[in-house]
Scaffold this motif. Structure first.
Motif, PDB file in Angstrom:
ATOM      1  N   TYR A  26       0.839  -1.204   0.000  1.00  0.00           N
ATOM      2  CA  TYR A  26       0.000   0.000   0.000  1.00  0.00           C
ATOM      3  C   TYR A  26       0.875   1.256   0.000  1.00  0.00           C
ATOM      4  O   TYR A  26       1.698   1.444   0.889  1.00  0.00           O
ATOM      5  CB  TYR A  26      -0.908   0.027   1.237  1.00  0.00           C
ATOM      6  CG  TYR A  26      -1.872  -1.126   1.303  1.00  0.00           C
ATOM      7  CD1 TYR A  26      -3.138  -1.050   0.705  1.00  0.00           C
ATOM      8  CD2 TYR A  26      -1.513  -2.312   1.964  1.00  0.00           C
ATOM      9  CE1 TYR A  26      -4.024  -2.120   0.765  1.00  0.00           C
ATOM     10  CE2 TYR A  26      -2.397  -3.388   2.026  1.00  0.00           C
ATOM     11  CZ  TYR A  26      -3.649  -3.289   1.421  1.00  0.00           C
ATOM     12  OH  TYR A  26      -4.515  -4.348   1.481  1.00  0.00           O
ATOM     13  N   GLU A  28      -0.028   4.161   0.719  1.00  0.00           N
ATOM     14  CA  GLU A  28      -0.361   4.987   1.885  1.00  0.00           C
ATOM     15  C   GLU A  28       0.556   4.682   3.073  1.00  0.00           C
ATOM     16  O   GLU A  28       0.846   5.559   3.887  1.00  0.00           O
ATOM     17  CB  GLU A  28      -1.819   4.770   2.290  1.00  0.00           C
ATOM     18  CG  GLU A  28      -2.831   5.319   1.318  1.00  0.00           C
ATOM     19  CD  GLU A  28      -3.108   4.370   0.144  1.00  0.00           C
ATOM     20  OE1 GLU A  28      -3.924   4.761  -0.730  1.00  0.00           O
ATOM     21  OE2 GLU A  28      -2.527   3.263   0.102  1.00  0.00           O
ATOM     22  N   ASN A  75      -2.667   4.329   8.381  1.00  0.00           N
ATOM     23  CA  ASN A  75      -3.087   4.869   7.090  1.00  0.00           C
ATOM     24  C   ASN A  75      -3.783   3.819   6.236  1.00  0.00           C
ATOM     25  O   ASN A  75      -4.753   4.112   5.525  1.00  0.00           O
ATOM     26  CB  ASN A  75      -1.880   5.435   6.338  1.00  0.00           C
ATOM     27  CG  ASN A  75      -1.606   6.883   6.683  1.00  0.00           C
ATOM     28  OD1 ASN A  75      -2.167   7.418   7.639  1.00  0.00           O
ATOM     29  ND2 ASN A  75      -0.735   7.523   5.923  1.00  0.00           N
ATOM     30  N   LYS A  78      -7.296   3.061   7.705  1.00  0.00           N
ATOM     31  CA  LYS A  78      -8.235   4.129   7.330  1.00  0.00           C
ATOM     32  C   LYS A  78      -8.617   4.033   5.860  1.00  0.00           C
ATOM     33  O   LYS A  78      -9.774   4.257   5.499  1.00  0.00           O
ATOM     34  CB  LYS A  78      -7.610   5.491   7.645  1.00  0.00           C
ATOM     35  CG  LYS A  78      -7.506   5.770   9.143  1.00  0.00           C
ATOM     36  CD  LYS A  78      -6.578   6.925   9.452  1.00  0.00           C
ATOM     37  CE  LYS A  78      -7.071   8.237   8.898  1.00  0.00           C
ATOM     38  NZ  LYS A  78      -6.177   9.355   9.280  1.00  0.00           N
ATOM     39  N   LYS A  79      -7.653   3.679   5.009  1.00  0.00           N
ATOM     40  CA  LYS A  79      -7.941   3.504   3.579  1.00  0.00           C
ATOM     41  C   LYS A  79      -8.992   2.421   3.360  1.00  0.00           C
ATOM     42  O   LYS A  79      -9.828   2.522   2.446  1.00  0.00           O
ATOM     43  CB  LYS A  79      -6.660   3.133   2.828  1.00  0.00           C
ATOM     44  CG  LYS A  79      -6.881   2.697   1.364  1.00  0.00           C
ATOM     45  CD  LYS A  79      -5.600   2.192   0.751  1.00  0.00           C
ATOM     46  CE  LYS A  79      -5.863   1.525  -0.598  1.00  0.00           C
ATOM     47  NZ  LYS A  79      -6.453   2.435  -1.590  1.00  0.00           N
TER      48      LYS A  79
END
Length: 314
Positions: A26, A28, A75, A78-79
């Motif tokens: 990811y 993020e 992160n 949350k994604k």
């Protein structure tokens, strides 16, 4: 109805390879590692993914490493659409919890966390100190006993109230040894010396707090408006930015009221705890406090998928 809290581990949870899979999967997460590398001038990816346990045990490295990994995984969580009603962290973990609550910015505070670790590490060379986990005794019994042997030049104090029947004591080596001997005789089921050389969360750390306070002066902190943040210094919800700033300084020499934080979260109706970051230390402590709640640990792809499946399953 699921009412979710994010909780974040502290020093001691680190391991080689932490955060690697999710950072590779990811962007993020990888972006957080990139920020850490840039701000610190360190290869945080190599330190976390491919170093060795001895390097990661270096407090100056350990603290920014765990902070980076925790926020990187946050992160990703949350994604995936997972949100929380409240957040909290064990000591160092409070910084990631404050990021989750929108109170601080990771890029601004990663250097601060490294200095926190550096000052603690430097202080460890200024006194002969130790810590020990005490199992099987009521917290009040431990507290009352160590008051009897606690004198100005020979300090021992409770550093962590982790869960029923488990506290951590901290202080000068001689005082901690004397306390351990006495607590054994009082019926402690087990006492485990911790592999640290600093008296974390004791009054012997006040010099560190004084230096750290100067570093805190220019850090931006916002009120917690969207997610409730629970401080391990007070054991309850703190929303005011200046109170948060004060408690981050006090935290260095104050006991960690982790059991109190979880009890308060239960009173708020939290029934699902998601530990974000390396290890499962907090998951185990929370289950000891209340076996009826759901606990989830997110540290790799498999655990992320399991957590998202459970929380998003309506």
């Amino acid at each position: 109805m699921k009412k979710v809290a994010f909780v974040f581990p502290g020093q001691g949870a680190q391991y080689v390879g932490m955060g690697k899979e999710l950072a590779c999967n990811y962007k993020e997460a990888m972006e957080i590692f990139d920020i850490a590398c840039e701000k610190l001038g360190l290869d945080m990816k190599k330190l976390c993914f491919d170093s060795n346990p001895d390097i990661l045990r270096n407090t100056e490295i350990t603290q920014p490493a765990i902070y980076t990994v925790s926020v990187a995984i946050l992160n990703v969580v949350k994604k995936m659409g997972v949100s929380a009603y409240a957040s909290a962290g064990l000591s160092l973990g409070e910084y990631a919890a404050l990021v989750a609550a929108g109170a601080i910015d990771f890029g601004e505070t990663i250097s601060l966390v490294r200095k926190r670790g550096l000052y603690m590490q430097q202080n460890s060379g200024e006194c002969t100190a130790s810590m020990a986990a005490v199992m099987g005794l009521d917290r009040s019994l431990v507290y009352n006993y160590i008051q009897e042997i606690n004198v100005a030049e020979n300090i021992v104090e409770i550093a962590n109230y982790n869960c029923p029947g488990q506290v951590v004591i901290s202080g000068s080596s001689d005082a901690v040894k004397k306390a351990c001997d006495g607590l054994h005789s009082l019926g402690a089921k087990n006492i485990v010396p911790l592999s640290v050389n600093a008296p974390f969360h004791s009054s012997l750390m006040r010099p560190v707090a004084e230096k750290f306070a100067k570093e805190m002066e220019n850090i931006s902190i916002h009120d917690c408006d969207s997610i409730k943040f629970l401080s391990s210094v007070t054991g309850n919800v703190i929303s005011d930015s200046e109170a948060i700033r004060t408690n981050l300084i006090k935290q260095i020499y104050s006991p960690v009221l982790w059991e109190d934080v979880i009890v308060e979260m239960l009173d708020l109706g939290i029934n699902t705890f998601v530990e974000i970051g390396p290890g499962k230390t907090l998951t185990n402590l929370i289950k000891t406090i209340n076996r009826d709640v759901e606990t989830l640990s997110v540290q790799d792809q498999k655990t992320l998928d399991a957590a998202c499946l459970y929380i998003n399953d309506l």
